[in-house]
Design an enzyme around this catalytic site. Structure first.
Site, mmCIF file in Angstrom:
data_model
loop_
_atom_site.group_PDB
_atom_site.id
_atom_site.type_symbol
_atom_site.label_atom_id
_atom_site.label_comp_id
_atom_site.label_asym_id
_atom_site.label_seq_id
_atom_site.Cartn_x
_atom_site.Cartn_y
_atom_site.Cartn_z
ATOM 1 N N CYS A 189 0.701 -0.879 -0.251
ATOM 2 C CA CYS A 189 -0.376 -0.137 -0.052
ATOM 3 C C CYS A 189 0.700 1.261 0.081
ATOM 4 C CB CYS A 189 -0.929 0.027 1.508
ATOM 5 S SG CYS A 189 -0.448 0.335 2.922
ATOM 6 N N ARG A 247 -2.972 -0.162 5.238
ATOM 7 C CA ARG A 247 -4.022 -1.168 4.380
ATOM 8 C C ARG A 247 -3.261 -2.846 4.468
ATOM 9 N NH1 ARG A 247 -5.489 2.213 -0.903
ATOM 10 N NH2 ARG A 247 -3.890 3.513 0.479
ATOM 11 N N ASP A 286 -7.756 3.783 1.577
ATOM 12 C CA ASP A 286 -7.304 4.252 2.557
ATOM 13 C C ASP A 286 -7.906 4.672 3.489
ATOM 14 O OD1 ASP A 286 -5.317 5.040 3.543
ATOM 15 O OD2 ASP A 286 -4.290 5.950 2.200
#
Length: 168
Positions: free
Chosen positions: A15, A21, A133
């Site tokens: 990520c 994440r 996100d």
């Protein structure tokens, strides 16, 4: 696929800063492998495309979301994706299309590029290819993102599992 009794199948989740994440995906995927009895044949890790958080723990909201579902992300320390990650891993899993674009730009050849996939692409009914996100959102978004990651990671593992089992 290189999974064998001697060399586990290796996957890295990527990520932006490696604090939200991708650490979630790493922890979830590792648990799925362990629960299936294939933990020794699978090695997972995570990284970020950026270097902003290198050495830091996962975001406290990431850790809290993981903890609420019985996962342990305490050992995580953020790191940036390196070219050697293409060589060390069989699969490079991007959490959204911006990460996928960066990774494809970093791929040195077709072999590197062929290892890149989007996590959500393993879900046949995915509403989006991007895992959002949660960094600028509150704890409920972290829980929602973790749920998305759990579903997609399970779909990814189910796709890999027959080959991993037969390689051992």
């Amino acid at each position: 696929m290189t999974a064998s009794a001697d060399a586990p199948f290796r996957v890295v989740f990527v990520c932006s800063g490696n604090i939200c994440r991708s650490p979630m995906a790493d922890v979830v995927f590792r648990r799925i492998a362990q629960t299936s009895g294939l933990g020794s044949r699978v090695a997972s890790s995570s990284a970020g495309t950026g270097d902003w958080h290198v050495g830091e723990r996962a975001d406290h909201r990431t850790l809290a979301a993981l903890d609420r579902l019985g996962y342990d992300g305490a050992a995580h320390r953020a790191r940036q994706f390196q070219y050697v990650d293409f060589e060390r891993n069989d699969l490079v899993v991007a959490l959204d299309r911006s990460h996928e674009r960066v990774l494809r730009g970093w791929a040195r050849d077709e072999d590197d590029a062929d290892k890149i996939a989007l996590l959500q692409s393993f879900l046949p009914d995915a509403e989006t290819l991007d895992v959002p996100d949660p960094y600028y959102a509150g704890p409920p978004m972290f829980d929602e993102v973790l749920g998305m990651i759990e579903r997609a990671s399970l779909a990814l593992f189910r796709q890999l599992e027959p080959a991993i089992r037969s390689a051992g």
